[in-house]
Design a protein around this motif. Structure first.
Motif, PDB file in Angstrom:
ATOM      1  N   GLN A   1      -5.112  -5.777   9.177  1.00 39.28           N
ATOM      2  CA  GLN A   1      -3.700  -5.402   9.228  1.00 39.28           C
ATOM      3  C   GLN A   1      -3.293  -4.718   7.924  1.00 39.28           C
ATOM      4  O   GLN A   1      -2.604  -3.688   7.929  1.00 39.28           O
ATOM      5  N   LYS A   2      -3.733  -5.297   6.793  1.00 40.17           N
ATOM      6  CA  LYS A   2      -3.456  -4.696   5.489  1.00 40.17           C
ATOM      7  C   LYS A   2      -4.177  -3.354   5.351  1.00 40.17           C
ATOM      8  O   LYS A   2      -3.616  -2.377   4.840  1.00 40.17           O
ATOM      9  N   LEU A   3      -5.421  -3.320   5.808  1.00 38.91           N
ATOM     10  CA  LEU A   3      -6.217  -2.105   5.716  1.00 38.91           C
ATOM     11  C   LEU A   3      -5.555  -0.948   6.465  1.00 38.91           C
ATOM     12  O   LEU A   3      -5.534   0.197   5.976  1.00 38.91           O
ATOM     13  N   LYS A   4      -4.990  -1.242   7.630  1.00 40.42           N
ATOM     14  CA  LYS A   4      -4.310  -0.215   8.412  1.00 40.42           C
ATOM     15  C   LYS A   4      -3.153   0.394   7.619  1.00 40.42           C
ATOM     16  O   LYS A   4      -2.964   1.617   7.595  1.00 40.42           O
ATOM     17  N   GLY A   5      -2.398  -0.441   6.939  1.00 39.90           N
ATOM     18  CA  GLY A   5      -1.281   0.042   6.131  1.00 39.90           C
ATOM     19  C   GLY A   5      -1.740   0.902   4.967  1.00 39.90           C
ATOM     20  O   GLY A   5      -1.124   1.932   4.654  1.00 39.90           O
ATOM     21  N   TRP A   6      -2.845   0.518   4.314  1.00 40.96           N
ATOM     22  CA  TRP A   6      -3.352   1.296   3.192  1.00 40.96           C
ATOM     23  C   TRP A   6      -3.853   2.671   3.650  1.00 40.96           C
ATOM     24  O   TRP A   6      -3.670   3.675   2.964  1.00 40.96           O
ATOM     25  N   LEU A   7      -4.479   2.683   4.819  1.00 41.78           N
ATOM     26  CA  LEU A   7      -4.989   3.949   5.358  1.00 41.78           C
ATOM     27  C   LEU A   7      -3.846   4.893   5.740  1.00 41.78           C
ATOM     28  O   LEU A   7      -3.950   6.115   5.563  1.00 41.78           O
ATOM     29  N   GLU A   8      -2.763   4.311   6.246  1.00 44.92           N
ATOM     30  CA  GLU A   8      -1.610   5.131   6.619  1.00 44.92           C
ATOM     31  C   GLU A   8      -0.887   5.650   5.383  1.00 44.92           C
ATOM     32  O   GLU A   8      -0.357   6.767   5.377  1.00 44.92           O
ATOM     33  N   ARG A   9      -0.872   4.849   4.338  1.00 44.21           N
ATOM     34  CA  ARG A   9      -0.173   5.222   3.114  1.00 44.21           C
ATOM     35  C   ARG A   9      -0.886   6.366   2.395  1.00 44.21           C
ATOM     36  O   ARG A   9      -0.252   7.240   1.802  1.00 44.21           O
ATOM     37  N   TYR A  10      -2.199   6.362   2.446  1.00 39.47           N
ATOM     38  CA  TYR A  10      -2.967   7.388   1.744  1.00 39.47           C
ATOM     39  C   TYR A  10      -4.231   7.663   2.546  1.00 39.47           C
ATOM     40  O   TYR A  10      -5.118   6.817   2.643  1.00 39.47           O
TER      41      TYR A  10
END
Length: 454
Positions: free
Chosen positions: A376-385
């Motif tokens: 879930q955290k990884l998805k957010g990091w990928l979307e952010r950058y």
């Protein structure tokens, strides 16, 4: 001398001390009994200085075995301190293995035997280097010293060890509830701390401050500590084992064989510890040698804390801590995550802060993140950058998971492994530290290629 008795660790099991003059084979016997090379053995007199304690299984019974420094008649330099510590151990011991060399009886042997007269009832006279039939006939001569139990052995070849163990079993009264006590001890968890750094930075002083006893000899003479000296203590309900190591210098400055082995033993202690304290002299600052030690620690995924010792000498300088911290982060980026704790090992100032930091690092080393939460955290990091594209290659992270704690490793499954941007891995590492609670420990991200079907 009597004051030193209280400085020997309290033992929950019988204590057996190996005592004798230099070069009679004490460390060789010690290593043979515990079945590992724990004590340094060398023909140079006075190699062992601090007492070394190690648990030993004596025919199913747990005992504590102590290797002590050789006792000299003509004392110079550190010899007096070595002798004091050895006598302190033998006064606490349940059994004393007094070692002599069958090939030579010296005035030091005679003096030691007379000094040990008050302890005759708990002495086994171990005559070493009985490694051929001709020497066996000479053993009877050692009964003239008035000690009831005399055993001939060869510590180098293992001869006579069984007979020595039988003599020990007859002398020690083991408690009936010993098995229950052993089970309880096995269930206890301990945090193992190794104290490392250059010579004369205060490693042994810090060890003594932690354990509350003079476990290690403290001297201004470089290279005082040779073996790894073990101590233990309890802080806020948690048991700790602390390993004091030899000072690590540059290879070209390591001149004698004993120091060479001491340094190698210190480095190998990284594997035995959970957290390493790199002791830095506040006045001298970090060195390239500290950086090399740090590299080894990070490679093995161990916790590391930079301990700024002798802080009492410079703490009055305004903004000094901030300046040292900034300089450390700049010169040694590999230690960017490592906590930096100022203290005075001599006065004890800052010790609570250090141990609280150790506990915090320990919790992070043992932390596990659920796979669902991580992705879930990884998805957010990928979307952010987004992941930068390579030359005609589109990179994608399919999912990830934490594969281990202590050391902390994460595994990411990617569509293309070759040429994956290292800068993006650093971006992910920074986010893992910041958002998942791994801010103060080394961690690694590993990649595995997995293509989607179809």
């Amino acid at each position: 001398m009597n004051d030193l008795i209280s400085l020997v660790p309290e033992m929950k099991v019988p204590l057996i001390a190996i005592i004798g003059r230099p070069n009679v084979g004490k460390s060789t016997l010690f290593n043979r009994l515990i079945r590992k090379r724990r004590a340094i053995t060398d023909s140079t007199p006075g190699v062992t200085r601090d007492p070394i304690f190690e648990e030993w299984d004596l025919e199913g019974h747990t005992v504590m075995l102590a290797d002590t420094g050789g006792l000299k008649l003509d004392q110079e330099g550190l010899d007096y301190l070595v002798t004091e510590k050895s006598y302190a151990v033998l006064k606490k011991a349940d059994v004393i293995l007094l070692m002599m060399d069958i090939t030579e009886v010296t005035p030091e042997d005679q003096t030691l035997i007379e000094a040990l007269r008050p302890y005759t009832d708990k002495i086994i006279l171990v005559v070493n280097k009985v490694d051929n039939p001709g020497r066996e006939d000479q053993i009877w001569e050692f009964y003239s010293y008035g000690i009831k139990d005399v055993v001939g052995i060869s510590s180098a070849h293992g001869l006579g060890i069984v007979e020595m163990e039988e003599a020990l079993l007859e002398m020690i009264d083991f408690p009936e509830n010993e098995e229950m006590e052993e089970t309880e001890d096995e269930e206890k968890k301990e945090i193992r701390i190794a104290v490392m750094g250059k010579p004369n930075t205060g490693k042994s002083t810090l060890t003594n401050q932690l354990t509350g006893m003079e476990s290690s000899i403290v001297s201004e003479i470089p290279g005082t500590t040779r073996d790894v000296v073990t101590g233990n203590f309890t802080y806020k309900g948690t048991d700790y084992i602390v390993l004091d190591t030899a000072g690590i210098r540059k290879k070209k400055k390591v001149g004698e064989n004993v120091e060479y082995y001491s340094v190698n033993r210190a480095i190998s202690t990284i594997d035995e510890a959970d957290i390493i304290l790199i002791i830095i002299d506040s006045v001298d600052g970090l060195s390239e040698q500290d950086k090399k030690i740090a590299n080894l620690i990070v490679q093995k995924g161990k916790g590391v804390i930079l301990v700024l010792n002798k802080w009492d000498l410079i703490k009055h300088v305004p903004n000094q801590l901030e300046a040292i911290t900034d300089r450390t982060r700049f010169l040694f980026p590999i230690l960017g995550f490592a906590p930096l704790v100022p203290l005075s090992a001599k006065t004890g100032e800052g010790m609570d802060n250090l141990l609280d930091t150790v506990w915090g690092v320990w919790k992070q080393l043992n932390k596990r993140v659920e796979t669902g939460k991580f992705n879930q955290k990884l998805k957010g990091w990928l979307e952010r950058y987004e992941i930068p594209r390579g030359s005609g290659t589109y990179y994608k992270i399919l999912y990830g998971t934490q594969t281990s704690s202590k050391p902390v490793y994460f595994l990411l499954f990617v569509n293309h492994l070759k040429g994956f941007p290292q800068g993006y891995l650093q971006y992910l590492t920074n986010n893992i530290r910041k958002e998942l609670g791994f801010s103060s420990i080394p961690l690694e991200i590993h990649l595995r290629e997995r293509r989607r079907k179809g």
